[in-house]
Design a protein around this motif. Structure first.
Motif, short mmCIF file in Angstrom:
data_model
loop_
_atom_site.label_atom_id
_atom_site.label_comp_id
_atom_site.label_asym_id
_atom_site.label_seq_id
_atom_site.Cartn_x
_atom_site.Cartn_y
_atom_site.Cartn_z
N VAL A 283 -22.52 42.01 22.48
CA VAL A 283 -21.92 40.91 23.22
C VAL A 283 -20.69 40.45 22.47
CG1 VAL A 283 -23.35 39.14 22.10
CG2 VAL A 283 -22.39 38.70 24.33
N LEU A 284 -19.66 40.09 23.21
CA LEU A 284 -18.50 39.42 22.64
C LEU A 284 -18.48 37.99 23.19
CD1 LEU A 284 -15.67 42.08 23.04
CD2 LEU A 284 -16.84 41.39 20.94
N ALA A 285 -18.34 37.03 22.31
CA ALA A 285 -18.30 35.63 22.72
C ALA A 285 -17.04 35.00 22.16
CB ALA A 285 -19.53 34.89 22.23
N PHE A 286 -16.20 34.45 23.03
CA PHE A 286 -14.97 33.79 22.61
C PHE A 286 -15.10 32.30 22.85
CE2 PHE A 286 -10.84 31.97 23.65
CZ PHE A 286 -10.17 32.22 22.48
N HIS A 287 -14.76 31.52 21.85
CA HIS A 287 -14.77 30.07 21.96
C HIS A 287 -13.43 29.55 21.48
CE1 HIS A 287 -19.16 30.23 22.39
NE2 HIS A 287 -19.09 31.14 21.46
N GLN A 288 -12.80 28.71 22.28
CA GLN A 288 -11.60 28.01 21.82
C GLN A 288 -11.98 26.54 21.69
OE1 GLN A 288 -7.82 27.43 24.14
NE2 GLN A 288 -7.08 28.83 22.54
N VAL A 289 -11.79 26.01 20.49
CA VAL A 289 -12.24 24.66 20.17
C VAL A 289 -11.02 23.77 19.97
CG1 VAL A 289 -13.59 23.27 18.55
CG2 VAL A 289 -14.27 25.65 19.05
N ARG A 290 -11.00 22.64 20.65
CA ARG A 290 -9.92 21.67 20.45
C ARG A 290 -10.20 20.88 19.19
NH1 ARG A 290 -10.62 20.42 26.41
NH2 ARG A 290 -9.05 21.73 27.41
N THR A 291 -9.18 20.71 18.39
CA THR A 291 -9.29 19.87 17.20
C THR A 291 -8.18 18.83 17.26
OG1 THR A 291 -7.82 21.19 15.81
CG2 THR A 291 -10.14 21.85 15.87
N ASP A 292 -8.17 17.89 16.32
CA ASP A 292 -7.12 16.87 16.28
C ASP A 292 -5.76 17.50 16.04
OD1 ASP A 292 -8.91 14.84 16.77
OD2 ASP A 292 -9.22 14.39 14.64
N GLU A 293 -5.71 18.59 15.27
CA GLU A 293 -4.42 19.23 14.96
C GLU A 293 -3.98 20.18 16.06
OE1 GLU A 293 -7.10 19.63 12.48
OE2 GLU A 293 -6.50 17.60 11.91
N ALA A 294 -4.75 21.24 16.30
CA ALA A 294 -4.40 22.27 17.28
C ALA A 294 -5.66 23.05 17.62
CB ALA A 294 -3.34 23.21 16.71
N PRO A 295 -5.71 23.71 18.77
CA PRO A 295 -6.89 24.51 19.11
C PRO A 295 -7.11 25.63 18.09
CG PRO A 295 -5.47 24.25 21.02
CD PRO A 295 -4.71 23.73 19.83
N VAL A 296 -8.38 25.96 17.87
CA VAL A 296 -8.75 27.09 17.01
C VAL A 296 -9.59 28.07 17.83
CG1 VAL A 296 -8.66 25.74 14.88
CG2 VAL A 296 -10.82 25.94 16.11
N ASP A 297 -9.55 29.35 17.44
CA ASP A 297 -10.29 30.40 18.14
C ASP A 297 -11.44 30.89 17.29
OD1 ASP A 297 -8.17 30.33 19.98
OD2 ASP A 297 -7.18 32.06 19.05
N LEU A 298 -12.54 31.19 17.94
CA LEU A 298 -13.67 31.85 17.28
C LEU A 298 -14.12 32.99 18.19
CD1 LEU A 298 -15.80 32.06 15.07
CD2 LEU A 298 -17.16 30.38 16.33
N LEU A 299 -14.01 34.20 17.70
CA LEU A 299 -14.46 35.39 18.43
C LEU A 299 -15.61 35.99 17.65
CD1 LEU A 299 -14.04 37.45 20.73
CD2 LEU A 299 -12.49 38.68 19.19
N ILE A 300 -16.75 36.14 18.32
CA ILE A 300 -17.98 36.61 17.68
C ILE A 300 -18.43 37.90 18.35
CG2 ILE A 300 -20.40 36.09 17.18
CD1 ILE A 300 -19.64 33.10 17.43
N GLY A 301 -18.79 38.89 17.55
CA GLY A 301 -19.40 40.12 18.05
C GLY A 301 -20.85 40.15 17.61
N GLY A 302 -21.73 40.48 18.52
CA GLY A 302 -23.14 40.47 18.16
C GLY A 302 -23.98 41.28 19.12
N ARG A 303 -25.28 41.11 19.00
CA ARG A 303 -26.24 41.85 19.82
C ARG A 303 -27.36 40.93 20.29
NH1 ARG A 303 -28.21 45.71 15.48
NH2 ARG A 303 -27.27 44.16 14.14
N TYR A 304 -27.89 41.26 21.46
CA TYR A 304 -29.09 40.60 21.96
C TYR A 304 -30.29 41.50 21.69
CZ TYR A 304 -26.18 37.57 24.95
OH TYR A 304 -25.27 36.67 25.42
N PHE A 305 -31.37 40.91 21.23
CA PHE A 305 -32.65 41.60 21.15
C PHE A 305 -33.56 40.93 22.18
CE2 PHE A 305 -31.22 42.20 16.64
CZ PHE A 305 -30.95 43.56 16.77
#
Length: 86
Positions: free
Chosen positions: A1-23
């Motif tokens: 699975v690929l999961a992308f999250h864009q998080v708003r912060t006080d300064e500027a948005p940040v990105d988090l891209l996670i690669g993983g697996r489901y069992f």
């Protein structure tokens, strides 16, 4: 699975891209296979601060761009499906 999250912060948005697996564990109930348990394992993560997302880049020109609410392209797609029909 690929999961992308864009998080708003006080300064500027940040990105988090996670690669993983489901069992997943399945069970047959009343003749139908269903999930009975799910575990998620993270194999890697990529963090970008500030965000590196550029939806105006020429490589995505002409693409459908997701957005919150009824203007998201998925709404047009799901309108094609009639409730209760197979």
């Amino acid at each position: 699975v690929l999961a992308f999250h864009q998080v708003r912060t006080d300064e500027a948005p940040v990105d988090l891209l996670i690669g993983g697996r489901y069992f997943d564990k399945y069970e047959k109930r009343a003749g139908v296979w269903k999930f009975s348990h799910r575990a998620v394992v993270t194999d890697w993560a990529n963090f970008n601060a500030p965000s590196t997302v550029r939806l105006d880049h020429p490589m995505v020109a002409g693409s459908y761009i997701g957005k919150p609410g009824v203007s998201d392209p998925s709404y047009d797609f799901f309108r094609l499906l009639k409730r209760g029909q197979r």
